[in-house]
Structure formats: structure tokens, C-alpha cells
Design an enzyme around this catalytic site. Structure first.
Site, PDB file in Angstrom:
ATOM      1  N   HIS A  56       6.207  -5.523  10.577  1.00  0.00           N
ATOM      2  CA  HIS A  56       5.620  -5.427   9.240  1.00  0.00           C
ATOM      3  C   HIS A  56       6.739  -5.255   8.221  1.00  0.00           C
ATOM      4  CE1 HIS A  56       2.140  -5.119   6.674  1.00  0.00           C
ATOM      5  NE2 HIS A  56       2.620  -4.033   6.106  1.00  0.00           N
ATOM      6  N   SER A 104       2.098  -7.449   2.330  1.00  0.00           N
ATOM      7  CA  SER A 104       1.174  -6.448   2.828  1.00  0.00           C
ATOM      8  C   SER A 104      -0.016  -6.328   1.877  1.00  0.00           C
ATOM      9  CB  SER A 104       1.907  -5.116   3.027  1.00  0.00           C
ATOM     10  OG  SER A 104       1.118  -4.212   3.773  1.00  0.00           O
ATOM     11  N   ASP A 142       3.876  -7.545  14.307  1.00  0.00           N
ATOM     12  CA  ASP A 142       3.310  -6.719  13.235  1.00  0.00           C
ATOM     13  C   ASP A 142       2.094  -5.945  13.766  1.00  0.00           C
ATOM     14  OD1 ASP A 142       2.313  -5.619  10.870  1.00  0.00           O
ATOM     15  OD2 ASP A 142       2.626  -7.459   9.712  1.00  0.00           O
ATOM     16  N   TYR A 164       0.843  -1.206   0.000  1.00  0.00           N
ATOM     17  CA  TYR A 164       0.000   0.000   0.000  1.00  0.00           C
ATOM     18  C   TYR A 164       0.872   1.248   0.000  1.00  0.00           C
ATOM     19  CZ  TYR A 164      -4.387   2.490   1.265  1.00  0.00           C
ATOM     20  OH  TYR A 164      -5.509   3.285   1.283  1.00  0.00           O
TER      21      TYR A 164
END
Length: 315
Positions: free
Chosen positions: A296, A181, A267, A92
Site C-alpha cells: 500500500h 488510497s 497490498d 485516509y
């Protein structure tokens, strides 16, 4: 160590609650039928590139609803056989990056298609959204499943597979989808909505067990959804209903190819329990990499090497 083992054992036992709507299957069937009627209108233009051992092409194909989707298409030189191919999706707010970052795959004889996700990098977004008030992709069209941003994105991924299957140099039986992700979430969607991939690699995927993820995350795109609902609480039920069509809890059982997940127990963007919930629902051959102190991020050398080995073994 015993505490970490107990944490992982609890995650292995977690089974999420389905939020699947009665028309879930019909919605996706109709969506894919609609996509199949739309021409790809792809263009493939060769580019000069400093690394002369590969052929680099700029690809533009029409995504869902005719949005131009841009991608790197990279082929090793001097190969006579049909090529296995890796289809990459980024995270993202990111983009497909430099051609050079894919060289570890090219030197092994893989082709690569690295896509700029709709609205990212060079890819625009021609869709019309009646709800678009936060300036973030995750809430575009969120009050209507037909308009929602992720409907377009998931189908754009299927159309990337359409592009590859139309290339005579690609072995259609050896296509893998891979991402982290948001890219990991799109990887799950592509594997669920299309039975052509042979392999999928989904690192710390998003859009997993969304109601739980909304409770457990501290950062990331779902915080934008929370901000939207904070301002518009009257839409809470409708937002959760829309999101249910794109939640991998409700798509996981459709995955038929071999798949590998990876999670970091630290995460705070895509928490491990929602990912495990989706993983536990997958019926296809599967494996999970767990990093007790990972967040993450899956750029650790050991994880990169494990991914190279996994793809090498199964693709």
C-alpha cells in the site's frame, strides 16, 4: 515469473457483481442538483512562501452542506496562458502536506489545487451524523445514504472542480484529478460524477468492490466497518446497502475521461482484486500499473516517474 503472470491474468478476467440499488442514479442526480444550489463562497488569500518562483494561495470553499474545505492553490509565476491544473486528494488520515511537495508539477507549468479532505488537516466537518460511534470517518452516518460521510466527500471533490472552473487562469479543458488510497477513491468518484476532468490518476483506490474488499483486506478503514458490524450485527444488511451507493463498482461505467490505475499485489489495505474489478468495468480509455511486490505505497521512484510521464502525455 510465470506465477505472477497467471495472477495478473486472473485479475484481468475478474468481473465483480453489481450491488447497484434501483434508485442509484436518481440518488446521485438529486445530490448533485442539491450541491449546485449551494454557493461556493470561496476565499483566496495569497501567502508568503520561501519558494519565490510560485504564487501560493490559501483557498477555503464551502463543501457540501457548507462545510469549509481548505486547500493549497499554487500557480507558477510569469505565465500568460491559461494553465492546466492537477487536483490532488490525499489518503485516509492524511492531509494536503507541504506546498514544496508539488514543485515537480509547478516547474512544468501546471497549477495545483491540493485539498484537505473533509475532517482532515485544516478542513472541518459541519455535517450531522446520527451514527457516529467508532470515532472514524468511514462509519459516520453509515446507516443512511443521505447522511453518509462519503456522500459529503465525493461532492466536496466535485465542488473543488467547480472552484477551478471558475478561475480565469485555469484551462477548464485540462483538469486532472489525482490521488492514492482514499485519495484514489475520491479521484474515481470525481471522474464518475463529473465529466469535466480530462484525466484521472487513481493509485490503489479505496471503496472498490466493497464486499470483496471487506473479505480480503487485513488493515485499513474497512476494518472499522467490520468492528461496527461486530458490535451491531442487526445493521449488516443496511450497512452494505448504504455502501453500495459509494462503491466504485456501481460508479465505474460513468467515468468518461482517460484514467490510469495502479495496484500492488501485496497490498493488504486496498487489495488488488477489488481495484481490478472496478478497472475492468471502466469503458473509457484506461491503463493499469501493476507492482507484483508492491504494497500500500506508490512512492517508488519508477512509479513517480511513470506518473509524470502519463500526465505529461495526456494532459
Amino acid at each position: 515469473m510465470e506465477h505472477l503472470k497467471q495472477t495478473v491474468e486472473r485479475l484481468k478476467m475478474y468481473v465483480p457483481t453489481s450491488t447497484k440499488q434501483p434508485d442509484h442514479a436518481a440518488f446521485w442526480q438529486k445530490t448533485l442538483e442539491e450541491s449546485n444550489k449551494q454557493p461556493l463562497s470561496e476565499s483566496v488569500i495569497k501567502k508568503d512562501y520561501p519558494i519565490k518562483q510560485v504564487n501560493v494561495y490559501q483557498v477555503v470553499y464551502k463543501g457540501f452542506g457548507a462545510t469549509p474545505i481548505h486547500a493549497h492553490y499554487i500557480l507558477p509565476k510569469h505565465v500568460n496562458d491559461k494553465l492546466p491544473c492537477l487536483l490532488f486528494f490525499h489518503g485516509y488520515g492524511g492531509n494536503k502536506g507541504s506546498v514544496s511537495q508539488y514543485m515537480k508539477w509547478l516547474i512544468q507549468g501546471y497549477a495545483v489545487l491540493a485539498v484537505d479532505i473533509r475532517g482532515h488537516g485544516e478542513s472541518g466537518d459541519a455535517a450531522a451524523y446520527s451514527t457516529d460511534v467508532t470515532g472514524s470517518w468511514v462509519t459516520k452516518g453509515i446507516l443512511d445514504k443521505q447522511e453518509y460521510y462519503y456522500r459529503n466527500v465525493y461532492v466536496d471533490a466535485v465542488r473543488a472542480i467547480d472552484f477551478l472552473c471558475g478561475r480565469e487562469e485555469i484551462d477548464n479543458g485540462r483538469i486532472a484529478v489525482i490521488g492514492s488510497s482514499m485519495g484514489g477513491g475520491i479521484t474515481l468518484a470525481a471522474a464518475a460524477l463529473d465529466d469535466r476532468p480530462k484525466l484521472a490518476v487513481a493509485d490503489m483506490p479505496n471503496m472498490c468492490d466493497i464486499p470483496l474488499a471487506m473479505e480480503q483486506k487485513f488493515e485499513g478503514s474497512l476494518t472499522v466497518v467490520e468492528n461496527f458490524l461486530r458490535q451491531h450485527p442487526q445493521y449488516t444488511e443496511q450497512v452494505y446497502k448504504t455502501l453500495s451507493y459509494f462503491d466504485h463498482v456501481n460508479l465505474a461505467e460513468q467515468i468518461t475521461c482517460r484514467i490510469r490505475f495502479a495496484v500492488g499485489l501485496r497490498d493488504i489495505v486496498c487489495p488488488p482484486q477489488p481495484s481490478y474489478g472496478v478497472y475492468n468495468l471502466v469503458q473509457a480509455p484506461k491503463s493499469m500499473e501493476v507492482y507484483p511486490f508492491g504494497g500500500h505505497d506508490m512512492t517508488m521512484i519508477s512509479h513517480v516517474d511513470k506518473t509524470l510521464a502519463f500526465v505529461g502525455e495526456y494532459l
